[in-house]
Design a protein around this motif. Structure first.
Motif, PDB file in Angstrom:
ATOM      1  N   LEU A  90       0.851  -1.197   0.000  1.00 49.80           N
ATOM      2  CA  LEU A  90       0.000   0.000   0.000  1.00 49.80           C
ATOM      3  C   LEU A  90       0.883   1.242   0.000  1.00 49.80           C
ATOM      4  O   LEU A  90       1.732   1.402   0.882  1.00 49.80           O
ATOM      5  CB  LEU A  90      -0.906   0.007   1.232  1.00 49.80           C
ATOM      6  N   ILE A  91       0.676   2.127  -0.973  1.00 52.34           N
ATOM      7  CA  ILE A  91       1.428   3.377  -1.055  1.00 52.34           C
ATOM      8  C   ILE A  91       0.482   4.509  -0.666  1.00 52.34           C
ATOM      9  O   ILE A  91      -0.543   4.716  -1.330  1.00 52.34           O
ATOM     10  CB  ILE A  91       1.948   3.602  -2.496  1.00 52.34           C
ATOM     11  N   VAL A  92       0.825   5.224   0.400  1.00 52.54           N
ATOM     12  CA  VAL A  92      -0.030   6.334   0.830  1.00 52.54           C
ATOM     13  C   VAL A  92       0.598   7.640   0.348  1.00 52.54           C
ATOM     14  O   VAL A  92       1.661   8.032   0.827  1.00 52.54           O
ATOM     15  CB  VAL A  92      -0.236   6.337   2.354  1.00 52.54           C
ATOM     16  N   GLY A  93      -0.029   8.275  -0.614  1.00 47.97           N
ATOM     17  CA  GLY A  93       0.495   9.494  -1.227  1.00 47.97           C
ATOM     18  C   GLY A  93       1.039   9.204  -2.617  1.00 47.97           C
ATOM     19  O   GLY A  93       1.979   8.432  -2.754  1.00 47.97           O
ATOM     20  N   ALA A  94       0.425   9.804  -3.639  1.00 48.27           N
ATOM     21  CA  ALA A  94       0.884   9.580  -5.022  1.00 48.27           C
ATOM     22  C   ALA A  94       1.581  10.831  -5.526  1.00 48.27           C
ATOM     23  O   ALA A  94       1.314  11.318  -6.624  1.00 48.27           O
ATOM     24  CB  ALA A  94      -0.300   9.200  -5.914  1.00 48.27           C
ATOM     25  N   GLY A  95       2.479  11.367  -4.673  1.00 50.99           N
ATOM     26  CA  GLY A  95       3.210  12.579  -5.035  1.00 50.99           C
ATOM     27  C   GLY A  95       4.651  12.272  -5.394  1.00 50.99           C
ATOM     28  O   GLY A  95       4.952  11.255  -6.011  1.00 50.99           O
ATOM     29  N   GLY A  96       5.565  13.162  -4.948  1.00 48.76           N
ATOM     30  CA  GLY A  96       6.971  13.049  -5.318  1.00 48.76           C
ATOM     31  C   GLY A  96       7.617  11.753  -4.867  1.00 48.76           C
ATOM     32  O   GLY A  96       8.499  11.227  -5.544  1.00 48.76           O
ATOM     33  N   LEU A  97       7.223  11.225  -3.692  1.00 42.40           N
ATOM     34  CA  LEU A  97       7.771   9.956  -3.197  1.00 42.40           C
ATOM     35  C   LEU A  97       6.995   8.775  -3.761  1.00 42.40           C
ATOM     36  O   LEU A  97       7.578   7.768  -4.161  1.00 42.40           O
ATOM     37  CB  LEU A  97       7.691   9.911  -1.667  1.00 42.40           C
ATOM     38  N   GLY A  98       5.673   8.908  -3.774  1.00 40.43           N
ATOM     39  CA  GLY A  98       4.807   7.792  -4.186  1.00 40.43           C
ATOM     40  C   GLY A  98       4.990   7.416  -5.650  1.00 40.43           C
ATOM     41  O   GLY A  98       4.921   6.237  -5.999  1.00 40.43           O
ATOM     42  N   CYS A  99       5.234   8.419  -6.508  1.00 46.67           N
ATOM     43  CA  CYS A  99       5.354   8.122  -7.946  1.00 46.67           C
ATOM     44  C   CYS A  99       6.532   7.191  -8.248  1.00 46.67           C
ATOM     45  O   CYS A  99       6.329   6.125  -8.830  1.00 46.67           O
ATOM     46  CB  CYS A  99       5.458   9.407  -8.765  1.00 46.67           C
ATOM     47  N   PRO A 100       7.770   7.542  -7.823  1.00 45.66           N
ATOM     48  CA  PRO A 100       8.867   6.629  -8.145  1.00 45.66           C
ATOM     49  C   PRO A 100       8.728   5.285  -7.425  1.00 45.66           C
ATOM     50  O   PRO A 100       9.068   4.236  -7.984  1.00 45.66           O
ATOM     51  CB  PRO A 100      10.125   7.373  -7.670  1.00 45.66           C
ATOM     52  N   ALA A 101       8.220   5.318  -6.171  1.00 47.40           N
ATOM     53  CA  ALA A 101       8.049   4.060  -5.438  1.00 47.40           C
ATOM     54  C   ALA A 101       7.103   3.137  -6.209  1.00 47.40           C
ATOM     55  O   ALA A 101       7.389   1.948  -6.410  1.00 47.40           O
ATOM     56  CB  ALA A 101       7.499   4.337  -4.038  1.00 47.40           C
ATOM     57  N   ALA A 102       5.979   3.696  -6.678  1.00 47.36           N
ATOM     58  CA  ALA A 102       4.995   2.891  -7.413  1.00 47.36           C
ATOM     59  C   ALA A 102       5.586   2.352  -8.718  1.00 47.36           C
ATOM     60  O   ALA A 102       5.353   1.191  -9.090  1.00 47.36           O
ATOM     61  CB  ALA A 102       3.751   3.736  -7.700  1.00 47.36           C
ATOM     62  N   MET A 103       6.374   3.187  -9.406  1.00 56.24           N
ATOM     63  CA  MET A 103       6.970   2.750 -10.671  1.00 56.24           C
ATOM     64  C   MET A 103       7.857   1.525 -10.486  1.00 56.24           C
ATOM     65  O   MET A 103       7.755   0.547 -11.212  1.00 56.24           O
ATOM     66  CB  MET A 103       7.830   3.876 -11.262  1.00 56.24           C
ATOM     67  N   TYR A 104       8.744   1.599  -9.463  1.00 55.67           N
ATOM     68  CA  TYR A 104       9.690   0.488  -9.278  1.00 55.67           C
ATOM     69  C   TYR A 104       8.999  -0.760  -8.726  1.00 55.67           C
ATOM     70  O   TYR A 104       9.373  -1.879  -9.077  1.00 55.67           O
ATOM     71  CB  TYR A 104      10.861   0.919  -8.390  1.00 55.67           C
TER      72      TYR A 104
END
Ligand SMILES: [Zn+2]
Length: 463
Positions: A90-104
């Motif tokens: 679960l990724i909370v926040g789709a901003g500057g941190l969430g975007c790269p985390a979700a991509m990888y």
């Protein structure tokens, strides 16, 4: 101009059709992949399985081809990849941190990814939140990010949650996942996620990025739930063990207030994904950032790992005798709001407040003093003609000078900032020391430069 608008409209319509087709394709592929898995389950042995007794992992052909470069790593191998494919993050926040985390995480093949964000994409987000496109402006960020990572990997399940995570919905959402990533930027949500992860027994991988600095650590680690350390009773600290008292609201900073260099959240978010993958494949706690925090400063490229306090045996929530046993109201606890955009201070009486249109009239008089309390960098970006820059920390230091200036001025002394909050604080500092006879001169412009751009000067930049 007409021709430009016509072509832009045509592109918008084509993109809308493209989105519909992408959604249709994703649904078809997901359906196809799950029917293939069901067939495999009934027939051959090409599905991803873990035989609990003999630990014999297998991967289907598509997974071997797709993930071969990471399966080659001794630390991952077939067993690690099978764990990644079975994992739920679960990724909370789709901003500057969430975007790269979700991509990888999507690229690596994490089986299920949930993305929580109540906010919508703004043009000022896109310099660092690289899953969102210009066309996604005003679209919900969880939805926009989910769409983007589905196009990276159609073998995974992606669920957007278009809500503000709070005490009423957090446990229900998080309990479906194995790991939580804190990719948010405010104190109430940090405490909420930490308490949630203690109660739901989930590891919390926490990142932050502001200005030129980034931080990363792992909270709420429990050896008894981890595939490698299972026999141990070791538990890492939660956020409350390290920060038992919330910071004062004044001490908090946000990217929209203080700025951020785009690669900083890019690096930290990427490392959050790395810690999540290491946890999933079974790295022991000593190899994870448990009880340790990575601090990076890109100004001089320094990077260090500092030791954090161990778990506090008296912690209010993660000790053996907790005083907090359920989620609380974190905005009340932190005395600040989780949604920065809705912050709307009202600390001045009506006589000391004016509207943008009233300011426009006041500026016709040469005796009106307009003091812009934003930082020098913000003032340089855009300002109203005739305004003086008095950054809010200067107001405090040069209060005597400002008192004299106000007493000597015949006209109004108007404070302005970006959204109309800091300007009230600055005006109040002056009002608190100003003799009664001069107090009527001090004015704060309601809504700040955002209101100025909306009601007076449509060409004024909104950031
Ligand atoms: Zn604790």
């Amino acid at each position: 101009m007409d021709q430009i608008q016509k072509v832009e409209q045509e592109i918008l319509e084509l993109r809308q059709k493209l989105r519909e087709k992408e959604d249709e394709l994703y649904a078809l592929k997901l359906n196809y992949h799950s029917s293939q898995s069901a067939q495999a389950h009934n027939g051959d042995e090409s599905q991803i399985t873990e035989e609990t007794t003999i630990k014999q992992w297998t991967l289907p052909k598509w997974a071997i081809e797709r993930y071969s470069r990471q399966i080659l790593l001794r630390e991952i191998g077939v067993a690690g990849q099978a764990r990644i494919c079975a994992a739920k993050v679960l990724i909370v926040g789709a901003g500057g941190l969430g975007c790269p985390a979700a991509m990888y995480l999507a690229g690596a093949g994490v089986g299920e990814i949930g993305i929580v964000d109540y906010d919508t994409v703004e043009i000022s987000n896109i310099h660092r939140q690289l899953l969102h496109r210009e066309i996604d402006t005003d679209v919900n960020k969880a939805e926009s990010a989910a769409r983007a990572i589905r196009s990276i990997n159609s073998h995974i399940k992606v669920t957007p949650y278009k809500v503000q995570l709070d005490s009423t919905n957090a446990i229900q959402i998080a309990s479906k996942y194995d790991v939580v990533l804190d990719c948010t930027d405010n104190a109430p949500t940090r405490y909420l996620l930490s308490d949630l992860c203690v109660l739901a027994k989930l590891p919390l991988i926490s990142g932050s990025a502001l200005k030129l600095e980034g931080q990363l650590t792992v909270y709420c680690y429990r050896a008894d739930l981890h595939s490698v350390d299972k026999s141990s009773t070791y538990r890492g600290p939660c956020y409350r063990c390290v920060f038992s008292v919330p910071p004062s609201p004044d001490a908090l900073g946000s990217c929209s207030q203080h700025g951020v260099a785009p690669p900083v959240p890019g690096v930290i978010g990427t490392l959050q994904a790395t810690e999540a993958l290491k946890f999933i494949i079974g790295h022991p706690s000593r190899n994870l950032l448990v009880e340790r925090m990575l601090i990076m400063d890109v100004d001089d490229m320094s990077c260090k790992v500092v030791q954090l306090r161990p778990r506090n045996p008296m912690c209010a929530i993660c000790s053996d005798t907790p005083t907090i046993t359920q989620l609380i109201d974190y905005e009340v606890f932190c005395k600040t709001q989780a949604k920065e955009k809705e912050l709307d201070l009202k600390i001045l009486p009506p006589m000391n407040r004016i509207t943008a249109v009233e300011l426009q009239t006041l500026l016709l008089s040469k005796s009106t003093l307009l003091l812009d309390v934003r930082s020098a960098a913000e003032f340089d970006m855009c300002n109203i003609d005739g305004a003086d820059n008095w950054p809010i920390d200067y107001v405090d230091r040069r209060l005597e000078e400002l008192l004299k200036k106000t007493e000597e001025n015949d006209g109004a002394v108007v404070f302005i900032c970006r959204r109309g909050n800091d300007s009230q604080i600055a005006a109040k500092m002056l009002l608190d020391k100003l003799p009664e006879a001069h107090r009527h001169k001090v004015k704060d412009m309601e809504g700040g430069l955002h209101a100025w751009a909306k009601y007076v000067d449509k060409d004024f930049p909104v950031y």
